[in-house]
Design a protein around this motif. Sequence first.
Motif, PDB file in Angstrom:
ATOM      1  N   ALA A  88       0.858  -1.187   0.000  1.00 54.14           N
ATOM      2  CA  ALA A  88       0.000   0.000   0.000  1.00 54.14           C
ATOM      3  C   ALA A  88       0.887   1.226   0.000  1.00 54.14           C
ATOM      4  N   ILE A  89       0.411   2.288  -0.639  1.00 52.97           N
ATOM      5  CA  ILE A  89       1.113   3.565  -0.643  1.00 52.97           C
ATOM      6  C   ILE A  89       0.156   4.608  -0.090  1.00 52.97           C
ATOM      7  N   ALA A  90       0.564   5.263   0.977  1.00 56.55           N
ATOM      8  CA  ALA A  90      -0.291   6.266   1.621  1.00 56.55           C
ATOM      9  C   ALA A  90       0.371   7.625   1.546  1.00 56.55           C
ATOM     10  N   GLY A  91      -0.442   8.660   1.476  1.00 61.92           N
ATOM     11  CA  GLY A  91       0.078  10.020   1.465  1.00 61.92           C
ATOM     12  C   GLY A  91       0.165  10.581   0.069  1.00 61.92           C
ATOM     13  N   GLY A  92       0.600  11.809  -0.053  1.00 54.79           N
ATOM     14  CA  GLY A  92       0.687  12.471  -1.342  1.00 54.79           C
ATOM     15  C   GLY A  92       2.064  13.024  -1.592  1.00 54.79           C
ATOM     16  N   LEU A 131      -3.708   2.074  -5.608  1.00 54.62           N
ATOM     17  CA  LEU A 131      -2.862   1.827  -4.445  1.00 54.62           C
ATOM     18  C   LEU A 131      -2.923   2.945  -3.423  1.00 54.62           C
ATOM     19  N   THR A 132      -3.179   4.157  -3.874  1.00 54.73           N
ATOM     20  CA  THR A 132      -3.115   5.293  -2.962  1.00 54.73           C
ATOM     21  C   THR A 132      -4.482   5.919  -2.793  1.00 54.73           C
ATOM     22  N   GLY A 133      -4.838   6.214  -1.566  1.00 56.78           N
ATOM     23  CA  GLY A 133      -6.129   6.843  -1.294  1.00 56.78           C
ATOM     24  C   GLY A 133      -5.959   7.996  -0.334  1.00 56.78           C
ATOM     25  N   GLY A 134      -5.242   9.028  -0.750  1.00 52.65           N
ATOM     26  CA  GLY A 134      -5.019  10.175   0.131  1.00 52.65           C
ATOM     27  C   GLY A 134      -4.139   9.775   1.285  1.00 52.65           C
TER      28      GLY A 134
END
Length: 199
Positions: A88-92, A131-134
């Motif tokens: 998972a990839i989190a953040g921006g 993969l990324t949601g904020g």
Amino acid sequence: MVLGVAAVAVFLLAMLTVVVGLTFSVQVSGHSMEPTLHNGDRLEVNLLQRHDIHRFDLVEAIEPAYPGSAGGLAIVKRVIALPGDRIAIAGGEHPVVYLRPAGEKGTFRVDNPAWPTRIGADTASCCTKGLTGGDKERWRTLSADDYFVMGDNWGGSTDSRVFGPIPEDSIKAKLSFRILPRSRFGSIANTVKLVPMTP
């Protein structure tokens, strides 16, 4: 006469070394692996171990097709997740890559010292493929044949964040030794690691 034969033998050996080096090597094109690798670096390819891939290995692979690209290019990337892993990839702006290795219960953060020194400002590439949601991570489990690859240049790499995981048969070689430039000749250090997340 003996010296002449020895000189010819040395010359032929040197030429053979150059030919073998160029034949069994790949040249880095672009900036997606900076600061670890630079445009123009030439790396020895390890064809014999291409089916023995470990997390954080550098590999030469064939880029798959994706919207906007027909694929088929040879690329050099770092393996981040293996078959069966959850990622998972989190953040921006300052994203974090989380990993749950196959068969393990713990959650880890991928610590790649190169990512904070990113070159470029391409943050869109890190936010695709579901993969990324904020700020909230969204998990994806890799299939039994898939590898998730990324560049060391976080803000300037087209990788699995864009085209998704790559199948094992698209991996052509492992890479661990730099041939050129001579000033950086030798093994390529791997400082990427998993950091356990505290409950």
